[in-house]
Design a protein around this motif. Structure first.
Motif, PDB file in Angstrom:
ATOM      1  N   VAL A  31      65.640  36.785  54.731  1.00  0.00           N
ATOM      2  CA  VAL A  31      65.228  38.168  54.370  1.00  0.00           C
ATOM      3  C   VAL A  31      64.271  38.115  53.085  1.00  0.00           C
ATOM      4  O   VAL A  31      63.416  38.896  53.183  1.00  0.00           O
ATOM      5  N   ALA A  32      64.702  37.248  52.166  1.00  0.00           N
ATOM      6  CA  ALA A  32      63.822  36.992  50.951  1.00  0.00           C
ATOM      7  C   ALA A  32      62.389  36.661  51.372  1.00  0.00           C
ATOM      8  O   ALA A  32      61.421  37.029  51.028  1.00  0.00           O
ATOM      9  N   ALA A  33      62.263  35.914  52.393  1.00  0.00           N
ATOM     10  CA  ALA A  33      61.017  35.224  52.875  1.00  0.00           C
ATOM     11  C   ALA A  33      60.038  36.435  53.482  1.00  0.00           C
ATOM     12  O   ALA A  33      58.838  36.736  53.085  1.00  0.00           O
ATOM     13  N   GLU A  78      55.838  40.771  53.084  1.00  0.00           N
ATOM     14  CA  GLU A  78      55.517  42.092  53.202  1.00  0.00           C
ATOM     15  C   GLU A  78      54.796  42.650  51.961  1.00  0.00           C
ATOM     16  O   GLU A  78      54.147  43.545  52.025  1.00  0.00           O
ATOM     17  N   GLN A  79      55.064  42.143  50.695  1.00  0.00           N
ATOM     18  CA  GLN A  79      54.641  42.672  49.419  1.00  0.00           C
ATOM     19  C   GLN A  79      53.286  42.081  49.450  1.00  0.00           C
ATOM     20  O   GLN A  79      52.552  42.773  48.655  1.00  0.00           O
ATOM     21  N   GLN A  80      52.849  41.191  49.966  1.00  0.00           N
ATOM     22  CA  GLN A  80      51.888  40.537  49.847  1.00  0.00           C
ATOM     23  C   GLN A  80      50.533  40.752  50.849  1.00  0.00           C
ATOM     24  O   GLN A  80      49.425  40.704  50.649  1.00  0.00           O
ATOM     25  N   LEU A  81      50.941  41.323  52.119  1.00  0.00           N
ATOM     26  CA  LEU A  81      49.943  41.330  53.139  1.00  0.00           C
ATOM     27  C   LEU A  81      50.045  42.799  53.784  1.00  0.00           C
ATOM     28  O   LEU A  81      50.732  43.825  53.251  1.00  0.00           O
ATOM     29  N   PRO A  82      48.825  43.556  54.661  1.00  0.00           N
ATOM     30  CA  PRO A  82      48.895  44.534  55.077  1.00  0.00           C
ATOM     31  C   PRO A  82      50.066  44.998  55.961  1.00  0.00           C
ATOM     32  O   PRO A  82      51.090  43.954  56.144  1.00  0.00           O
ATOM     33  N   GLN A  83      50.040  46.141  56.842  1.00  0.00           N
ATOM     34  CA  GLN A  83      51.414  46.425  57.585  1.00  0.00           C
ATOM     35  C   GLN A  83      51.776  45.441  58.375  1.00  0.00           C
ATOM     36  O   GLN A  83      51.032  44.993  59.408  1.00  0.00           O
ATOM     37  N   LEU A  84      52.973  45.309  58.306  1.00  0.00           N
ATOM     38  CA  LEU A  84      53.589  44.245  59.084  1.00  0.00           C
ATOM     39  C   LEU A  84      53.678  44.900  60.821  1.00  0.00           C
ATOM     40  O   LEU A  84      54.444  45.752  60.786  1.00  0.00           O
ATOM     41  N   VAL A  85      53.391  44.402  61.709  1.00  0.00           N
ATOM     42  CA  VAL A  85      53.254  44.789  62.860  1.00  0.00           C
ATOM     43  C   VAL A  85      53.987  43.914  64.159  1.00  0.00           C
ATOM     44  O   VAL A  85      54.583  44.275  65.161  1.00  0.00           O
ATOM     45  N   ALA A 134      61.372  28.801  53.448  1.00  0.00           N
ATOM     46  CA  ALA A 134      62.675  29.269  53.677  1.00  0.00           C
ATOM     47  C   ALA A 134      63.550  28.695  54.797  1.00  0.00           C
ATOM     48  O   ALA A 134      62.723  28.174  55.999  1.00  0.00           O
ATOM     49  N   ASP A 135      64.799  28.396  54.659  1.00  0.00           N
ATOM     50  CA  ASP A 135      65.430  28.016  55.768  1.00  0.00           C
ATOM     51  C   ASP A 135      65.881  29.209  56.543  1.00  0.00           C
ATOM     52  O   ASP A 135      66.683  30.190  56.078  1.00  0.00           O
ATOM     53  N   VAL A 136      65.519  29.645  57.909  1.00  0.00           N
ATOM     54  CA  VAL A 136      65.731  30.596  58.565  1.00  0.00           C
ATOM     55  C   VAL A 136      67.213  30.999  58.819  1.00  0.00           C
ATOM     56  O   VAL A 136      67.609  31.873  59.087  1.00  0.00           O
ATOM     57  N   ALA A 137      67.924  29.889  59.077  1.00  0.00           N
ATOM     58  CA  ALA A 137      69.369  29.978  59.343  1.00  0.00           C
ATOM     59  C   ALA A 137      69.929  30.409  58.375  1.00  0.00           C
ATOM     60  O   ALA A 137      71.230  30.985  58.413  1.00  0.00           O
ATOM     61  N   ASP A 138      69.570  30.543  56.935  1.00  0.00           N
ATOM     62  CA  ASP A 138      70.195  31.147  55.775  1.00  0.00           C
ATOM     63  C   ASP A 138      69.885  32.625  55.848  1.00  0.00           C
ATOM     64  O   ASP A 138      68.615  33.008  55.542  1.00  0.00           O
ATOM     65  N   ARG A 139      70.722  33.671  55.965  1.00  0.00           N
ATOM     66  CA  ARG A 139      70.281  34.967  56.131  1.00  0.00           C
ATOM     67  C   ARG A 139      69.510  35.436  54.853  1.00  0.00           C
ATOM     68  O   ARG A 139      68.544  36.072  55.000  1.00  0.00           O
ATOM     69  N   GLU A 140      70.174  35.122  53.688  1.00  0.00           N
ATOM     70  CA  GLU A 140      69.475  35.692  52.408  1.00  0.00           C
ATOM     71  C   GLU A 140      68.011  35.101  52.398  1.00  0.00           C
ATOM     72  O   GLU A 140      67.264  35.562  51.811  1.00  0.00           O
ATOM     73  N   ALA A 141      67.953  33.759  52.581  1.00  0.00           N
ATOM     74  CA  ALA A 141      66.527  33.132  52.525  1.00  0.00           C
ATOM     75  C   ALA A 141      65.679  33.808  53.478  1.00  0.00           C
ATOM     76  O   ALA A 141      64.560  33.888  53.269  1.00  0.00           O
ATOM     77  N   THR A 149      64.177  38.322  62.736  1.00  0.00           N
ATOM     78  CA  THR A 149      64.019  39.315  63.792  1.00  0.00           C
ATOM     79  C   THR A 149      64.545  40.622  63.145  1.00  0.00           C
ATOM     80  O   THR A 149      63.790  41.694  63.244  1.00  0.00           O
ATOM     81  N   GLN A 150      65.725  40.519  62.710  1.00  0.00           N
ATOM     82  CA  GLN A 150      66.435  41.736  62.073  1.00  0.00           C
ATOM     83  C   GLN A 150      65.643  42.410  60.871  1.00  0.00           C
ATOM     84  O   GLN A 150      65.421  43.638  60.878  1.00  0.00           O
ATOM     85  N   ARG A 151      65.337  41.358  59.992  1.00  0.00           N
ATOM     86  CA  ARG A 151      64.510  41.978  58.936  1.00  0.00           C
ATOM     87  C   ARG A 151      63.299  42.600  59.344  1.00  0.00           C
ATOM     88  O   ARG A 151      62.948  43.684  58.686  1.00  0.00           O
ATOM     89  N   VAL A 152      62.575  41.789  60.087  1.00  0.00           N
ATOM     90  CA  VAL A 152      61.246  42.185  60.520  1.00  0.00           C
ATOM     91  C   VAL A 152      61.407  43.679  61.353  1.00  0.00           C
ATOM     92  O   VAL A 152      60.591  44.894  61.030  1.00  0.00           O
ATOM     93  N   ALA A 153      62.517  44.015  62.031  1.00  0.00           N
ATOM     94  CA  ALA A 153      62.676  44.994  63.033  1.00  0.00           C
ATOM     95  C   ALA A 153      62.777  46.106  61.900  1.00  0.00           C
ATOM     96  O   ALA A 153      62.662  47.386  62.268  1.00  0.00           O
ATOM     97  N   ARG A 154      63.459  46.088  60.989  1.00  0.00           N
ATOM     98  CA  ARG A 154      63.558  47.153  60.111  1.00  0.00           C
ATOM     99  C   ARG A 154      62.390  47.898  59.538  1.00  0.00           C
ATOM    100  O   ARG A 154      62.263  49.166  59.348  1.00  0.00           O
TER     101      ARG A 154
END
Length: 255
Positions: free
Chosen positions: A75-77, A82-89, A66-73, A126-131
């Protein structure tokens, strides 16, 4: 406040470069028992790095592009990891680009490129992870600034990079203040010169010596120095440390 889960995941951005800090830190954290999710502009490199980490350390690991500068990309990343891994901390946002262009030669394209990856990219991930962290009631966020932000350059990169990295410090402090009541800490690591390709390629012994001359410790930094700092700041023992900038620079900047 919820405690740390036994199975926990850290996402690292900018973790695909073979000589980058992010890749080394991912391996270091996996060795300490963290499951890891990797985001890099080079998706193949992120996936290959994750596969190697899983094999070496027996943890869950996944990598996406993903190009992290692209919001949609961005967030999708995070969604995909998160769908593949244990709890995000935890998140450690290493993704960044250098900018050695002299200030009077900086055009709009160069300014936007550097700010978009270094500052905007840190924000979107950060914003997506923080949610997710808020939903779980526990988390650690680490942004990556630079001694360049504190000294006004003086290293390889110049003004756009210094400005973006200074922005990360203000950004993370505000995140720390807003998210603290939710059990989340947010801190910054400000590396000095580190022996990676972001310094303009493999460093000669002469260039390393010149870079080390300004510091108190007679060497430049290594990826291990930064990875060890990240391991502390995302760990369970750092819960009363937030809104801080940890300089990992051999004494180059003291404040």
């Amino acid at each position: 406040m919820t405690g740390f889960p036994a199975e926990r995941t850290v996402i690292l951005t900018g973790a695909g470069s073979p000589r980058g800090i992010g890749r080394y830190a991912a391996d270091h954290l996996a060795a300490a028992g963290w499951h890891v999710g990797l985001i890099d502009i080079d998706g193949d490199a992120a996936a290959a790095t994750a596969a190697g980490i899983a094999e070496r350390h027996g943890v869950c690991a996944a990598g996406v592009g993903a190009d992290v500068a692209d919001r949609e990309a961005a967030v999708a990343a995070v969604d995909a990891l998160e769908q593949q891994l244990p709890q995000l901390v935890a998140l450690v946002a290493f993704a960044g680009v250098a900018s050695p262009v002299p200030y009077l030669d900086v055009d709009e394209q160069e300014w936007r490129r550097v700010v978009a990856v270094n500052l905007d990219g840190t924000h979107w991930v950060t914003q997506r992870v923080a949610r997710s962290l808020v939903a779980h009631g526990v988390g650690r966020i680490v942004g990556i600034s630079s001694v360049s932000a504190q000294r006004g350059g003086g290293t390889y990169s110049k003004t756009p990079y210094s400005a973006a990295k200074a922005g990360i410090q203000g950004f993370i402090r505000s995140v720390a203040r807003e998210l603290g009541p939710h059990g989340i800490t947010a801190n910054v690591i400000a590396p000095g010169p580190i022996d990676t390709d972001i310094m303009g390629g493999t460093l000669s012994p002469e260039r390393k010596a010149a870079m080390a001359a300004d510091g108190v410790v007679a060497r430049i930094g290594t990826p291990h120095d930064v990875a060890a700092a990240a391991a502390y700041l995302i760990g369970p023992d750092s819960g009363f440390v937030t809104g801080q900038t940890l300089n990992v620079d051999g004494g180059l900047y003291m404040h």
